[in-house]
Design a protein around this motif. Structure first.
Motif, PDB file in Angstrom:
ATOM      1  N   GLY A 190      10.567  41.415  51.240  1.00 10.50           N
ATOM      2  CA  GLY A 190      10.965  40.009  50.426  1.00 10.50           C
ATOM      3  C   GLY A 190      11.908  40.273  49.228  1.00 10.50           C
ATOM      4  O   GLY A 190      12.364  39.358  48.721  1.00 10.50           O
ATOM      5  N   ILE A 191      11.713  41.477  48.488  1.00  3.09           N
ATOM      6  CA  ILE A 191      12.389  41.530  47.352  1.00  3.09           C
ATOM      7  C   ILE A 191      14.036  41.534  47.718  1.00  3.09           C
ATOM      8  O   ILE A 191      14.806  41.123  46.985  1.00  3.09           O
ATOM      9  CB  ILE A 191      12.054  42.953  46.561  1.00  3.09           C
ATOM     10  N   LYS A 192      14.311  42.331  48.823  1.00  2.22           N
ATOM     11  CA  LYS A 192      15.669  42.547  49.376  1.00  2.22           C
ATOM     12  C   LYS A 192      16.097  41.111  49.526  1.00  2.22           C
ATOM     13  O   LYS A 192      17.531  40.835  49.172  1.00  2.22           O
ATOM     14  CB  LYS A 192      15.497  43.308  50.654  1.00  2.22           C
ATOM     15  N   VAL A 193      15.300  40.419  50.306  1.00  2.00           N
ATOM     16  CA  VAL A 193      15.878  39.052  50.564  1.00  2.00           C
ATOM     17  C   VAL A 193      16.312  38.332  49.216  1.00  2.00           C
ATOM     18  O   VAL A 193      17.452  37.655  49.178  1.00  2.00           O
ATOM     19  CB  VAL A 193      14.840  38.244  51.552  1.00  2.00           C
ATOM     20  N   TRP A 194      15.367  38.158  48.332  1.00  2.00           N
ATOM     21  CA  TRP A 194      15.573  37.185  47.161  1.00  2.00           C
ATOM     22  C   TRP A 194      16.639  38.047  46.112  1.00  2.00           C
ATOM     23  O   TRP A 194      17.052  37.479  45.476  1.00  2.00           O
ATOM     24  CB  TRP A 194      14.185  37.036  46.601  1.00  2.00           C
TER      25      TRP A 194
END
Length: 220
Positions: A190-194
């Motif tokens: 999730g951190i990677k995506v955002w």
């Protein structure tokens, strides 16, 4: 003096399973200690600073304490990780990002609702079939309801949490990186995506120490 590089670390920058295998022989304490040594050398020699929001740092140290990491390692963390609260009022996030996040969460909630409905129907039908065959209530609860709850939790968690921001520490990592113009280090999808949607540099937990080792090799 080398140009300063900043990185904001998520807890998973230290706790990733692959990282433990590569740097700690599967042991969290050894992994964290090795990572902090790399961070210290990179700070002194390469002018690289590593930051954590206080809420993320607390999550990280609580995790270390549960695994009984030695006090010396905690002292290293306190020394070499820079704690800073992001400026949540002045840090500018494009409204399109906020719109995308709301849309993403709406889709996830709808998916979660469908998973809930399907789980209820499946458990109800199986329970009724077993009751019609004279199965005892206690056996139905053990075989049907227990399994249904376990399966539901797994599917629901994957639908709502995987690949998105689901905690205050995650959000603070991104806000601080945006404020500092820093890279983000994590093993969280999730951190990677955002991070990528915000236009931030992202490094996986595995690649970050490899990058520092490569820098230090050429410095030496």
């Amino acid at each position: 003096m080398l140009a300063k590089q900043r990185f904001v670390l998520d807890t998973t920058a230290f706790t990733d399973t692959q990282l433990r295998d590569d740097y700690g022989e599967g042991d969290l304490s050894k992994t964290v200690d090795a990572m902090l040594d790399l961070i210290a050398k990179s700070r002194i020699k390469l002018n690289i600073s590593c930051h954590m929001p206080p809420i993320t740092y607390k999550e990280f140290t609580d995790y270390m304490s549960r695994y009984e990491c030695p006090d010396e390692t905690l002292v290293k963390a306190e020394t070499w990780i820079v704690k800073k609260t992001p400026n949540r009022y002045d840090t500018k996030i494009p409204s399109e990002i906020f719109y995308e996040y709301v849309q993403d969460m709406r889709e996830r909630m709808n998916k979660g609702m469908r998973i809930s409905e399907n789980g209820i129907w499946e458990a109800a039908v199986e329970s009724m079939v077993m009751m019609s065959r004279g199965t005892q209530k206690s056996e139905i609860e053990a075989k049907v309801l227990g399994k249904a709850i376990t399966d539901f939790r797994k599917r629901y968690r994957a639908a709502l949490r995987k690949g998105t921001l689901d905690s205050a520490p995650d959000l603070d990592v991104l806000l601080l990186a945006k404020e500092l113009g820093a890279g983000v280090v994590a093993a969280d999808e999730g951190i990677k995506v955002w991070a990528e949607r915000l236009g931030l540099r992202f490094l996986s937990a595995k690649s970050f120490p490899q990058m520092m080792e490569e820098y230090l090799q050429h410095y030496d």
